[in-house]
Write a protein that holds these residues in place. Structure first.
Motif, short mmCIF file in Angstrom:
data_model
loop_
_atom_site.label_atom_id
_atom_site.label_comp_id
_atom_site.label_asym_id
_atom_site.label_seq_id
_atom_site.Cartn_x
_atom_site.Cartn_y
_atom_site.Cartn_z
N ALA A 158 0.83 -1.21 0.00
CA ALA A 158 0.00 0.00 0.00
C ALA A 158 0.86 1.26 0.00
CB ALA A 158 -0.93 -0.01 1.21
N MET A 159 1.95 1.25 0.77
CA MET A 159 2.84 2.42 0.81
C MET A 159 3.48 2.66 -0.55
SD MET A 159 4.76 1.97 4.50
CE MET A 159 5.80 3.40 4.23
N ILE A 160 4.00 1.59 -1.16
CA ILE A 160 4.67 1.73 -2.45
C ILE A 160 3.68 2.17 -3.52
CG2 ILE A 160 5.89 0.49 -4.29
CD1 ILE A 160 7.60 1.09 -1.86
N LEU A 161 2.51 1.53 -3.56
CA LEU A 161 1.53 1.86 -4.59
C LEU A 161 1.03 3.29 -4.43
CD1 LEU A 161 -0.18 1.02 -6.99
CD2 LEU A 161 -1.88 0.09 -5.39
N THR A 162 0.76 3.71 -3.19
CA THR A 162 0.30 5.07 -2.96
C THR A 162 1.33 6.09 -3.43
OG1 THR A 162 -0.98 4.35 -1.04
CG2 THR A 162 -0.51 6.69 -1.20
N GLU A 163 2.59 5.83 -3.12
CA GLU A 163 3.65 6.77 -3.53
C GLU A 163 3.80 6.80 -5.05
OE1 GLU A 163 6.10 9.78 -3.10
OE2 GLU A 163 4.98 8.84 -1.45
N GLN A 164 3.71 5.64 -5.69
CA GLN A 164 3.83 5.61 -7.15
C GLN A 164 2.68 6.34 -7.82
OE1 GLN A 164 6.43 4.48 -8.92
NE2 GLN A 164 7.47 4.01 -7.00
N LEU A 165 1.47 6.19 -7.30
CA LEU A 165 0.32 6.91 -7.86
C LEU A 165 0.46 8.41 -7.67
CD1 LEU A 165 -2.57 4.50 -6.76
CD2 LEU A 165 -1.79 4.94 -9.10
N ARG A 166 0.99 8.82 -6.51
CA ARG A 166 1.24 10.24 -6.30
C ARG A 166 2.24 10.77 -7.32
NH1 ARG A 166 1.85 9.50 0.22
NH2 ARG A 166 -0.27 10.08 0.86
N ARG A 167 3.32 10.03 -7.53
CA ARG A 167 4.33 10.46 -8.50
C ARG A 167 3.71 10.58 -9.89
NH1 ARG A 167 9.74 6.78 -7.76
NH2 ARG A 167 10.08 7.06 -5.53
N ALA A 168 2.88 9.58 -10.26
CA ALA A 168 2.27 9.58 -11.59
C ALA A 168 1.39 10.80 -11.82
CB ALA A 168 1.47 8.30 -11.79
N HIS A 169 0.83 11.35 -10.72
CA HIS A 169 -0.03 12.53 -10.83
C HIS A 169 0.71 13.81 -10.45
CE1 HIS A 169 -3.10 9.38 -10.94
NE2 HIS A 169 -3.93 10.29 -11.44
N GLY A 170 2.03 13.72 -10.31
CA GLY A 170 2.82 14.91 -10.02
C GLY A 170 2.59 15.49 -8.64
N VAL A 171 2.22 14.64 -7.69
CA VAL A 171 1.93 15.10 -6.33
C VAL A 171 3.08 14.70 -5.41
CG1 VAL A 171 0.38 14.91 -4.34
CG2 VAL A 171 -0.55 14.97 -6.67
N THR A 172 3.61 15.64 -4.66
CA THR A 172 4.65 15.36 -3.67
C THR A 172 4.00 14.98 -2.35
OG1 THR A 172 6.15 16.95 -4.69
CG2 THR A 172 6.65 16.27 -2.43
N SER A 173 4.41 13.83 -1.82
CA SER A 173 3.85 13.38 -0.54
C SER A 173 4.21 14.34 0.57
CB SER A 173 4.37 11.98 -0.21
OG SER A 173 4.04 11.61 1.10
N LYS A 174 3.26 14.62 1.45
CA LYS A 174 3.55 15.46 2.61
C LYS A 174 4.61 14.82 3.50
CE LYS A 174 -1.03 17.60 2.85
NZ LYS A 174 -2.26 17.76 3.67
N ALA A 175 4.69 13.48 3.45
CA ALA A 175 5.68 12.79 4.27
C ALA A 175 7.09 13.08 3.83
CB ALA A 175 5.43 11.28 4.23
N ALA A 176 7.24 13.63 2.64
CA ALA A 176 8.59 13.92 2.13
C ALA A 176 9.11 15.28 2.59
CB ALA A 176 8.57 13.88 0.61
N THR A 177 8.29 16.04 3.27
CA THR A 177 8.70 17.36 3.74
C THR A 177 8.98 17.32 5.23
OG1 THR A 177 6.40 18.01 4.08
CG2 THR A 177 7.37 18.47 1.92
N GLY A 178 9.62 18.39 5.72
CA GLY A 178 10.04 18.38 7.12
C GLY A 178 8.91 18.39 8.12
N GLY A 179 8.02 19.34 8.03
CA GLY A 179 6.93 19.42 9.00
C GLY A 179 7.43 19.85 10.37
N ARG A 180 6.51 19.88 11.32
CA ARG A 180 6.86 20.27 12.69
C ARG A 180 7.29 19.05 13.49
NH1 ARG A 180 2.02 23.58 15.21
NH2 ARG A 180 3.57 23.68 16.91
#
Length: 248
Positions: A158-180
């Motif tokens: 599920a993690m891999i598929l979700t990330e690949q679908l995000r990439r395919a739609h040009g969406v950067t995962s929020k998990a890839a950013t620093g955050g608080r």
């Protein structure tokens, strides 16, 4: 003059991509650093990223095989732990070697994910076979590695598929950013950390204690999965939603 090992380590340290803010603490703060040292050595030795993936697989599956072949003991637990820890560190190293050499490829990423998919299922199933074969725990405890195999496999896919679908739609995962307070998220995710699972095999000689700890990790993984799946589904469903109409 050829680049020294320490120079390669320093170059990796400055060039390494940032960790996902949701990455568990061991994977983020320990495994990546060990992987960096191994990657520098592999680079100096002229190993390709796929060869490093192969080294990772050899360590990991050697440890998994020992769980089937030998009865639980303290020395076996330490050996399995070391093999799994090294396998995980080499798994981090292959991507770093790819960035150093510029030889990263879709085929290499595919190979890395296939090896990971196999190990997350093979490890609990090998544990199941070993515990059953050597009759070291009561029968109900054999359900724990079965549940772990199912939960770990679904979570990885599920993690891999979700990330690949995000990439395919040009969406950067929020998990890839620093955050608080990213370190707090990392610590909270420790029970689901594969690196922590590797370390628990140091307890394998006290099989009852080990299975209890392994059971707690499995429960934590299932709870995490139950919370994460609805969120991931909402994220993926939003990818296909039509864009809101702009002002006329």
């Amino acid at each position: 003059m050829s680049e020294s090992y320490l120079d390669v380590v320093r170059r990796l340290s400055s060039a390494q991509k940032g960790a996902a803010r949701s990455a568990p603490a061991y994977s983020r703060f320990v495994n990546r650093r060990i992987g960096r040292l191994l990657a520098a050595g592999a680079y100096k030795a002229g190993l390709s990223p796929n060869q490093v993936t192969g080294v990772s697989a050899l360590h990991t599956f050697a440890g998994i095989a020992l769980l089937v072949l030998l009865p639980p003991s303290w020395w076996l637990g330490v050996v399995v732990m070391l093999l799994l820890v090294l396998g995980y560190a080499w798994d981090s190293a292959d991507g770093q070697v790819a960035r150093l050499t510029g030889k990263g490829s879709p085929a290499g990423e595919w190979l890395d994910h296939v090896v990971d998919a196999l190990k997350v299922v093979a490890l609990p199933l090998a544990l199941l076979v070993g515990l059953f074969r050597f009759e070291t725990v009561e029968t109900p405890w054999l359900l724990v590695p079965i549940l772990n195999a199912a939960a770990s496999s679904v979570m990885f896919f599920a993690m891999i598929l979700t990330e690949q679908l995000r990439r395919a739609h040009g969406v950067t995962s929020k998990a890839a950013t620093g955050g608080r307070m990213p370190w707090l998220r990392s610590v909270m995710a420790l029970p689901t950390d594969y690196g922590v699972l590797c370390l628990t095999f140091a307890l394998y000689g006290a099989t009852g204690v080990f299975v209890g700890v392994y059971g707690l990790i499995t429960v934590a993984t299932i709870l995490f999965l139950l919370l994460a799946l609805p969120k991931w589904f909402r994220d993926v469903r939003a990818l296909g939603a039509p864009a809101p109409a702009g002002p006329r």
